[in-house]
Design a protein around this motif. Structure first.
Motif, PDB file in Angstrom:
ATOM      1  N   VAL A  85      48.768  46.724  15.738  1.00 21.36           N
ATOM      2  CA  VAL A  85      48.346  45.344  15.448  1.00 21.36           C
ATOM      3  C   VAL A  85      47.698  44.722  16.683  1.00 21.36           C
ATOM      4  CG1 VAL A  85      49.236  43.022  14.958  1.00 21.36           C
ATOM      5  CG2 VAL A  85      49.969  44.944  13.570  1.00 21.36           C
ATOM      6  N   LEU A  86      48.318  44.917  17.842  1.00 15.91           N
ATOM      7  CA  LEU A  86      47.741  44.371  19.073  1.00 15.91           C
ATOM      8  C   LEU A  86      46.383  45.002  19.375  1.00 15.91           C
ATOM      9  CD1 LEU A  86      50.889  44.143  21.383  1.00 15.91           C
ATOM     10  CD2 LEU A  86      49.661  42.283  20.266  1.00 15.91           C
ATOM     11  N   THR A  87      46.273  46.288  19.160  1.00 16.29           N
ATOM     12  CA  THR A  87      44.992  46.960  19.374  1.00 16.29           C
ATOM     13  C   THR A  87      43.946  46.441  18.398  1.00 16.29           C
ATOM     14  OG1 THR A  87      46.146  48.939  20.134  1.00 16.29           O
ATOM     15  CG2 THR A  87      43.846  49.208  19.482  1.00 16.29           C
ATOM     16  N   GLY A  88      44.337  46.222  17.152  1.00 18.22           N
ATOM     17  CA  GLY A  88      43.413  45.684  16.155  1.00 18.22           C
ATOM     18  C   GLY A  88      42.919  44.301  16.527  1.00 18.22           C
ATOM     19  N   PHE A  89      43.831  43.447  16.999  1.00 19.53           N
ATOM     20  CA  PHE A  89      43.421  42.112  17.423  1.00 19.53           C
ATOM     21  C   PHE A  89      42.486  42.186  18.627  1.00 19.53           C
ATOM     22  CE2 PHE A  89      47.338  40.160  15.343  1.00 19.53           C
ATOM     23  CZ  PHE A  89      46.601  39.598  14.332  1.00 19.53           C
ATOM     24  N   ALA A  90      42.766  43.079  19.562  1.00 15.26           N
ATOM     25  CA  ALA A  90      41.907  43.213  20.740  1.00 15.26           C
ATOM     26  C   ALA A  90      40.508  43.676  20.340  1.00 15.26           C
ATOM     27  CB  ALA A  90      42.534  44.191  21.734  1.00 15.26           C
ATOM     28  N   ILE A  91      40.435  44.661  19.460  1.00 12.21           N
ATOM     29  CA  ILE A  91      39.132  45.153  19.010  1.00 12.21           C
ATOM     30  C   ILE A  91      38.396  44.059  18.232  1.00 12.21           C
ATOM     31  CG2 ILE A  91      37.996  46.795  17.460  1.00 12.21           C
ATOM     32  CD1 ILE A  91      40.140  48.832  18.328  1.00 12.21           C
ATOM     33  N   GLY A  92      39.114  43.342  17.374  1.00 13.73           N
ATOM     34  CA  GLY A  92      38.503  42.247  16.616  1.00 13.73           C
ATOM     35  C   GLY A  92      37.979  41.150  17.531  1.00 13.73           C
ATOM     36  N   ALA A  93      38.746  40.809  18.571  1.00 17.96           N
ATOM     37  CA  ALA A  93      38.298  39.790  19.516  1.00 17.96           C
ATOM     38  C   ALA A  93      37.050  40.257  20.257  1.00 17.96           C
ATOM     39  CB  ALA A  93      39.414  39.463  20.502  1.00 17.96           C
ATOM     40  N   LEU A  94      37.028  41.524  20.614  1.00 12.31           N
ATOM     41  CA  LEU A  94      35.855  42.069  21.296  1.00 12.31           C
ATOM     42  C   LEU A  94      34.623  42.021  20.396  1.00 12.31           C
ATOM     43  CD1 LEU A  94      34.782  43.559  23.831  1.00 12.31           C
ATOM     44  CD2 LEU A  94      35.309  45.682  22.617  1.00 12.31           C
ATOM     45  N   VAL A  95      34.789  42.398  19.152  1.00 10.73           N
ATOM     46  CA  VAL A  95      33.663  42.377  18.203  1.00 10.73           C
ATOM     47  C   VAL A  95      33.167  40.948  17.999  1.00 10.73           C
ATOM     48  CG1 VAL A  95      33.058  42.748  15.775  1.00 10.73           C
ATOM     49  CG2 VAL A  95      34.270  44.519  17.042  1.00 10.73           C
ATOM     50  N   LEU A  96      34.091  40.010  17.800  1.00 16.73           N
ATOM     51  CA  LEU A  96      33.676  38.613  17.625  1.00 16.73           C
ATOM     52  C   LEU A  96      33.010  38.063  18.881  1.00 16.73           C
ATOM     53  CD1 LEU A  96      36.676  37.149  15.606  1.00 16.73           C
ATOM     54  CD2 LEU A  96      34.361  37.643  14.791  1.00 16.73           C
ATOM     55  N   GLY A  97      33.483  38.477  20.045  1.00 16.53           N
ATOM     56  CA  GLY A  97      32.863  38.045  21.285  1.00 16.53           C
ATOM     57  C   GLY A  97      31.433  38.553  21.414  1.00 16.53           C
ATOM     58  N   ILE A  98      31.240  39.820  21.088  1.00 14.12           N
ATOM     59  CA  ILE A  98      29.889  40.389  21.142  1.00 14.12           C
ATOM     60  C   ILE A  98      28.987  39.699  20.118  1.00 14.12           C
ATOM     61  CG2 ILE A  98      28.538  42.478  20.684  1.00 14.12           C
ATOM     62  CD1 ILE A  98      30.906  44.056  21.887  1.00 14.12           C
ATOM     63  N   TYR A  99      29.512  39.464  18.929  1.00 16.48           N
ATOM     64  CA  TYR A  99      28.758  38.794  17.872  1.00 16.48           C
ATOM     65  C   TYR A  99      28.353  37.393  18.307  1.00 16.48           C
ATOM     66  CZ  TYR A  99      27.774  37.382  13.013  1.00 16.48           C
ATOM     67  OH  TYR A  99      27.182  36.950  11.867  1.00 16.48           O
ATOM     68  N   GLY A 100      29.298  36.650  18.866  1.00 14.17           N
ATOM     69  CA  GLY A 100      29.019  35.292  19.329  1.00 14.17           C
ATOM     70  C   GLY A 100      28.026  35.282  20.474  1.00 14.17           C
ATOM     71  N   TYR A 101      28.186  36.200  21.410  1.00 15.10           N
ATOM     72  CA  TYR A 101      27.254  36.269  22.527  1.00 15.10           C
ATOM     73  C   TYR A 101      25.844  36.608  22.054  1.00 15.10           C
ATOM     74  CZ  TYR A 101      24.968  37.642  26.813  1.00 15.10           C
ATOM     75  OH  TYR A 101      24.078  37.742  27.840  1.00 15.10           O
ATOM     76  N   THR A 102      25.753  37.475  21.048  1.00 17.71           N
ATOM     77  CA  THR A 102      24.443  37.832  20.508  1.00 17.71           C
ATOM     78  C   THR A 102      23.760  36.601  19.919  1.00 17.71           C
ATOM     79  OG1 THR A 102      25.230  40.053  20.029  1.00 17.71           O
ATOM     80  CG2 THR A 102      23.244  39.343  18.886  1.00 17.71           C
ATOM     81  N   PHE A 103      24.483  35.814  19.134  1.00 14.05           N
ATOM     82  CA  PHE A 103      23.904  34.594  18.575  1.00 14.05           C
ATOM     83  C   PHE A 103      23.516  33.623  19.685  1.00 14.05           C
ATOM     84  CE2 PHE A 103      25.529  35.714  14.376  1.00 14.05           C
ATOM     85  CZ  PHE A 103      24.473  35.297  13.595  1.00 14.05           C
TER      86      PHE A 103
END
Length: 97
Positions: free
Chosen positions: A52-70
């Protein structure tokens, strides 16, 4: 006192049992299965927490990259607008001279 404890040989010790080699009673097999199940449950709870912790970390990373791209794309649009304004300012003005 330590000498007395080391000389005691009449105390039975637990021996390892290999279920594949020896003949075990159904009660012993049942007990082995229960112990293995409890160990498995403890391990899966730890693994679930880590997953679960790994999933949240990966999800946060993906959302961060997505937000930075926008964010970076919106910055590019602003830069494009500034470039257009600079071109207009440098362009020769048509008029009667």
């Amino acid at each position: 006192m330590a000498d007395k404890a080391s000389k005691r040989t009449d105390v039975p010790f637990a021996t390892r049992i290999d279920p594949s080699k020896g003949e075990l009673s159904p009660e012993q097999l049942h007990f082995i299965r229960q112990v293995e199940l409890e160990q498995w449950k403890k391990k899966t709870q730890k693994l679930r927490t880590r997953n679960v912790l790994t999933g949240f970390a990966i999800g946060a990373l993906v959302l961060g990259i997505y937000g930075y791209t926008f964010y970076s794309v919106s910055q590019e649009r602003i830069m494009d607008e500034m470039d257009e304004e600079a071109k207009r300012a440098r362009a020769p003005k048509t008029g009667a001279n």
